[in-house]
Design an enzyme around this catalytic site. Structure first.
Site, PDB file in Angstrom:
ATOM      1  CG  ASN A 175      -1.774  -1.309   1.212  1.00  0.00           C
ATOM      2  OD1 ASN A 175      -2.725  -1.416   0.458  1.00  0.00           O
ATOM      3  ND2 ASN A 175      -1.414  -2.289   2.035  1.00  0.00           N
ATOM      4  CB  THR A 176       2.753   3.350   0.573  1.00  0.00           C
ATOM      5  OG1 THR A 176       3.390   2.394   1.403  1.00  0.00           O
ATOM      6  CG2 THR A 176       3.504   4.662   0.676  1.00  0.00           C
ATOM      7  CB  THR A 177      -1.013   7.664   1.395  1.00  0.00           C
ATOM      8  OG1 THR A 177      -2.147   6.820   1.152  1.00  0.00           O
ATOM      9  CG2 THR A 177      -1.344   9.096   0.974  1.00  0.00           C
TER      10      THR A 177
END
Length: 351
Positions: free
Chosen positions: A262-264
């Site tokens: 994932n990751t933002t």
């Protein structure tokens, strides 16, 4: 695939929900395809007016995957706020950056930032004296679960994104590093596409720009509490907060499901002069605020990273001496405004 392929971009006209391919299947990679960078326009545009700042994007539609570059030729002091259990960063310079590069491809996509550095060196006439050195920091998202290729951003794509930087508007939606971003991966079959978001505000001489690539475990939540993207239940046709699934699993004694990868990643740029401590706390406040728009946020399956940058051009008026500094109260106000912009940027990535 031949050079100049007309393979269509993934766009928002397609269904938002996605069904990931089996991981055990062999996938085409960069060496299997004659890759040519393209420059999508996204779903819409966010206009901005920030002298000295430009933003560029580039994609490999064969991935699809991409890169996004924030260019600050004169340089900007930087603070980095990195959270979660799967952080992918290159550079991480906290004194001065001349570019920030976001990319897909997980750790393999870090090469895009190297390409940005190479392009800045070339544009400097390959001068390498101390004062001519240019710094690039970057961060990546894991977008490989949303597509059936192993094609990743490379140095050529980073160079293309940097060369495409413009100072009037930023594309949002499925474009740049966000072209294969997705949200709500409580179950991969229930996640949905998101993308790149941006927001800008001008308050007198003060300017604040947000650019974010939204690819979280969590869902995107609107200001009224409605889940706008992610955790889409096909059986009911509804989206719901992940905590509903987690509560049920814990109550029933079953193992909650959550997909890895994932990751933002986010950049908040201002022209307000902040000292090193104020800049660090400014970035921390804005990053913390984003949990309102992304739920849950900063999980051990995310590598959320925010770069806070200032070009140091505007002085805030003194607000009275405190042990935290005479500008502490004003920097809280600045971060509060930037926090609302960050929520706007997240929403722009998903609508």
């Amino acid at each position: 695939m031949n050079k100049g392929s007309t393979m269509p971009l993934y766009d928002d006209s397609l269904p938002h929900r996605l069904t990931p391919p089996p991981f055990w299947e062999k996938r085409p990679g960069n060496r299997d395809v004659d890759l040519v960078p393209t420059h999508g326009e996204g779903r819409s545009k966010v206009a901005f007016d920030f002298p000295g700042i430009a933003v560029g994007t580039a994609e490999y539609v064969e991935g699809p995957t991409g890169a996004t570059v924030i260019s600050i030729p004169a340089g900007a002091r930087t603070a980095v706020d990195a959270r979660g259990g799967a952080i992918g960063i290159i550079g991480r310079y906290e004194d001065l950056n001349h570019a920030i590069c976001f990319a897909g491809g997980s750790s393999y996509g870090l090469a895009a930032a190297t390409g940005v550095s190479e392009e800045m060196l070339a544009q400097q006439g390959n001068r390498v004296s101390w004062q001519d050195l240019r710094s690039t920091s970057g961060a990546v998202i894991y977008d490989l679960a949303a597509r059936d290729t192993g094609i990743v951003p490379d140095a050529a794509l980073g160079r293309a994104a940097y060369r495409a930087a413009r100072s009037d508007w930023i594309p949002v939606g499925r474009v740049g590093a966000g072209i294969s971003a997705s949200a709500g991966k409580i179950d991969l079959a229930r996640c949905e596409f998101t993308g790149q978001g941006a927001a800008f505000a001008k308050l007198g001489p003060i300017r604040i720009l947000i650019v974010t690539i939204v690819n979280p475990v969590g869902v995107v939540v609107g200001r009224d509490g409605t889940v706008l993207r992610g955790n889409y239940d096909r059986a009911t046709g509804e989206r719901r907060l992940p905590v509903v699934d987690y509560e049920r699993a814990l109550r029933e004694g079953t193992t909650p499901t959550t997909a890895a990868g994932n990751t933002t990643v986010t950049a908040v740029v201002t022209n307000v002069r902040l000292d090193d401590k104020e800049l660090r706390l400014f970035g921390r406040q804005v990053h913390s605020s984003m949990h309102r728009a992304i739920q849950p946020f900063h999980t051990n399956h995310d590598g959320d990273t925010l770069f806070a940058l200032t070009t140091d051009e505007v002085e805030l008026p003194p607000a009275g001496s405190t042990r935290l500094g005479e500008h502490a109260i004003n920097s809280i106000a600045l971060a509060s405004v930037a926090s609302e912009l960050a929520w706007d940027a997240v929403l722009a990535s998903a609508r």
